[in-house]
Motif scaffolding. Sequence first.
Motif, short mmCIF file in Angstrom:
data_model
loop_
_atom_site.label_atom_id
_atom_site.label_comp_id
_atom_site.label_asym_id
_atom_site.label_seq_id
_atom_site.Cartn_x
_atom_site.Cartn_y
_atom_site.Cartn_z
N GLY A 225 0.82 -1.21 0.00
CA GLY A 225 0.00 0.00 0.00
C GLY A 225 0.85 1.25 0.00
N VAL A 226 0.21 2.37 0.23
CA VAL A 226 0.90 3.66 0.16
C VAL A 226 0.97 4.29 1.53
CG1 VAL A 226 0.56 4.08 -2.29
CG2 VAL A 226 -1.28 4.62 -0.73
N GLY A 227 -0.11 4.92 1.95
CA GLY A 227 -0.12 5.55 3.25
C GLY A 227 -1.38 5.21 4.02
N ILE A 228 -1.41 5.63 5.26
CA ILE A 228 -2.55 5.34 6.12
C ILE A 228 -2.78 6.53 7.04
CG2 ILE A 228 -1.17 4.24 7.93
CD1 ILE A 228 -3.43 2.18 8.21
N ILE A 229 -4.03 6.75 7.41
CA ILE A 229 -4.38 7.78 8.38
C ILE A 229 -4.47 7.15 9.75
CG2 ILE A 229 -6.14 9.44 9.11
CD1 ILE A 229 -6.92 9.70 6.14
N GLN A 230 -3.79 7.75 10.71
CA GLN A 230 -3.93 7.38 12.11
C GLN A 230 -4.78 8.46 12.79
OE1 GLN A 230 0.44 7.17 12.89
NE2 GLN A 230 -0.03 5.16 13.75
N PRO A 231 -6.09 8.22 12.97
CA PRO A 231 -6.90 9.21 13.68
C PRO A 231 -6.52 9.24 15.15
CG PRO A 231 -8.18 7.25 13.19
CD PRO A 231 -6.86 7.07 12.52
N SER A 232 -7.10 10.18 15.88
CA SER A 232 -6.67 10.45 17.24
C SER A 232 -6.78 9.22 18.14
CB SER A 232 -7.48 11.61 17.83
OG SER A 232 -6.85 12.14 18.97
N ASN A 233 -7.82 8.41 17.98
CA ASN A 233 -7.94 7.23 18.83
C ASN A 233 -6.84 6.22 18.55
OD1 ASN A 233 -9.57 7.12 16.38
ND2 ASN A 233 -10.31 5.14 17.03
N ALA A 234 -6.39 6.10 17.29
CA ALA A 234 -5.26 5.23 16.99
C ALA A 234 -3.97 5.78 17.59
CB ALA A 234 -5.11 5.06 15.48
N LEU A 235 -3.80 7.11 17.53
CA LEU A 235 -2.61 7.72 18.11
C LEU A 235 -2.58 7.56 19.63
CD1 LEU A 235 -2.38 10.96 15.94
CD2 LEU A 235 -0.96 8.90 15.77
N HIS A 236 -3.76 7.52 20.23
CA HIS A 236 -3.83 7.28 21.67
C HIS A 236 -3.27 5.90 22.01
CE1 HIS A 236 -5.80 6.58 25.62
NE2 HIS A 236 -5.70 7.89 25.75
N VAL A 237 -3.58 4.90 21.17
CA VAL A 237 -3.01 3.57 21.36
C VAL A 237 -1.50 3.62 21.19
CG1 VAL A 237 -2.96 1.19 20.52
CG2 VAL A 237 -5.14 2.41 20.64
N MET A 238 -1.03 4.35 20.17
CA MET A 238 0.41 4.44 19.95
C MET A 238 1.11 5.06 21.16
SD MET A 238 0.82 3.04 16.95
CE MET A 238 -0.55 1.97 17.46
N ARG A 239 0.47 6.01 21.79
CA ARG A 239 1.05 6.59 22.99
C ARG A 239 1.13 5.55 24.11
NH1 ARG A 239 -1.89 11.23 26.44
NH2 ARG A 239 -3.10 9.38 27.02
N ILE B 255 -13.10 21.63 8.26
CA ILE B 255 -13.68 21.05 9.47
C ILE B 255 -12.57 20.64 10.43
CG2 ILE B 255 -15.21 19.26 10.36
CD1 ILE B 255 -16.34 18.99 7.50
N PRO B 256 -12.42 21.36 11.54
CA PRO B 256 -11.41 20.95 12.54
C PRO B 256 -11.75 19.56 13.07
CG PRO B 256 -12.19 23.18 12.95
CD PRO B 256 -13.10 22.60 11.92
N GLN B 257 -10.72 18.76 13.28
CA GLN B 257 -10.89 17.39 13.74
C GLN B 257 -10.64 17.30 15.25
OE1 GLN B 257 -11.77 14.71 11.16
NE2 GLN B 257 -12.44 16.79 10.75
N PRO B 258 -11.43 16.49 15.95
CA PRO B 258 -11.30 16.41 17.41
C PRO B 258 -10.09 15.59 17.83
CG PRO B 258 -12.94 14.85 16.67
CD PRO B 258 -12.53 15.64 15.45
N ARG B 259 -9.69 15.77 19.08
CA ARG B 259 -8.57 15.03 19.67
C ARG B 259 -9.07 14.13 20.78
NH1 ARG B 259 -3.01 18.16 20.33
NH2 ARG B 259 -2.80 19.12 18.27
N MET B 260 -8.40 13.00 20.96
CA MET B 260 -8.62 12.16 22.12
C MET B 260 -7.55 12.53 23.16
SD MET B 260 -8.71 7.99 22.58
CE MET B 260 -10.46 7.78 22.23
N GLY B 261 -7.96 13.20 24.20
CA GLY B 261 -7.01 13.63 25.22
C GLY B 261 -6.01 14.61 24.65
N ASP B 262 -4.73 14.37 24.89
CA ASP B 262 -3.71 15.31 24.48
C ASP B 262 -2.88 14.82 23.29
OD1 ASP B 262 -2.42 13.26 25.73
OD2 ASP B 262 -1.29 14.49 27.16
N VAL B 263 -3.41 13.86 22.53
CA VAL B 263 -2.70 13.43 21.33
C VAL B 263 -3.27 14.18 20.12
CG1 VAL B 263 -2.21 11.15 22.28
CG2 VAL B 263 -4.26 11.47 20.90
N PRO B 264 -2.52 14.25 19.01
CA PRO B 264 -3.00 14.99 17.84
C PRO B 264 -4.30 14.44 17.27
CG PRO B 264 -0.64 14.57 17.69
CD PRO B 264 -1.16 13.75 18.85
N SER B 265 -4.92 15.24 16.40
CA SER B 265 -6.16 14.82 15.75
C SER B 265 -5.92 13.68 14.76
CB SER B 265 -6.80 16.00 15.01
OG SER B 265 -7.17 17.01 15.91
N ASN B 266 -4.87 13.80 13.97
CA ASN B 266 -4.58 12.82 12.93
C ASN B 266 -3.11 12.82 12.60
OD1 ASN B 266 -7.34 11.83 11.57
ND2 ASN B 266 -7.57 14.01 12.03
#
Length: 378
Positions: free
Chosen positions: A44-58, A89-100
């Motif tokens: 594949g090429v690229g992927i979007i990590q939305p805020s909930n995925a970034l929360h897991v990465m944290r 459209i601004p995107q929401p954040r889960m806690g203190d991690v980025p939106s995307n």
Amino acid sequence: MTTSPLRVLIHGGGIGGLTLATALAGRGHQVDVAELRAELDALGVGIIQPSNALHVMRELGVLEDCLAAGFEWEVLTICDPAGATLAKIPQPRMGDVPSNNGIPRPALAKVLGAAATAAGARIRFATTISELHEDAAGVEVALSDGSTGCYDLVVGFDGIGSPLRARLHGERFTPEYTGFANWRVTLPRDPEVVGVLMSAGRQNAKALLTPITDELMYLGAVFAEAADFRPDPLRAHEQLAERLDGFGGPIAAALAQVTDPAAVVYSRISQVAVEEPWHVGRLVLAGDAAHASTPHLAQGAAMAVEDALVLAQSLDAHPDLAGALAAWEERRRPRAMWVQALSRAILKQETGGATTPAEDELLKVGIPGAAHVLVRPY
């Protein structure tokens, strides 16, 4: 806490499997990953990590690595086919991690593979399950590399075509082709593309630009395609241009850079839902093996990494394996199936298909509303 250390085999070294390997090995469990590919060369090429995925990465300790390898963004831009901006459209954040965060798939595989190995997991490449047999002592597994082992838990993060799912359920839950396919190609990033830019055109066509590093973005497009269609290897770029005829602005500018047919990545959009329990004894299905959805909410990989982290947390919280697996599925099924149902409804809406009353209610949430739902705790 479940008796530790457990002996765990993860079938599949993709995003979800490596997340689970990192989470479990970091908790002291003995983890093997059986990966069919010869290396972590994510397709594949690229992927979007939305805020909930970034929360897991944290939670895994790799958030900064993901952000360094990708492109953080906060605003979704909607354009008309000519390229005029309709909404930002601004995107929401889960806690203190980025939106995307946009990130190349190979870069994410490298981050997660390194984390799993550092945590103590063993990745066995070019390997799959040949045979397995469960009894009171565990699951006896024979692998295709000739090795054998006994495991307390076997988890199938082995994708939409999951061999483990077929072992459990035969042909009862097989991927359903939606009639649509993704065309994607990686390009130099336009400096103006600082977040996902989405445009809808004639004949239900949709195109988007997604930044994945400071230097790169990908052009993605979704079209109705016959089940047996495959792009011509010599003119895939021309076929993509034919389908994007009528798009202007940034989409047209990006398309003008697509001159190599080999750079075009084509994938059919399919979905699958296992309607029976995702765990049978010591065998578990997770991620796309259990609930592959269409990509309309960009949540497929996010649901997989949530599955992985919540499974590790459930094993922490429950004194027996059966209780941990039951609690995991009770927590995960409603959220993952909500994503699948809304994604399916959006596909129908965009293609003019008939929707049910339940889908009409879901569609009131829409894509912007779904982002706010999914930054709530998982």
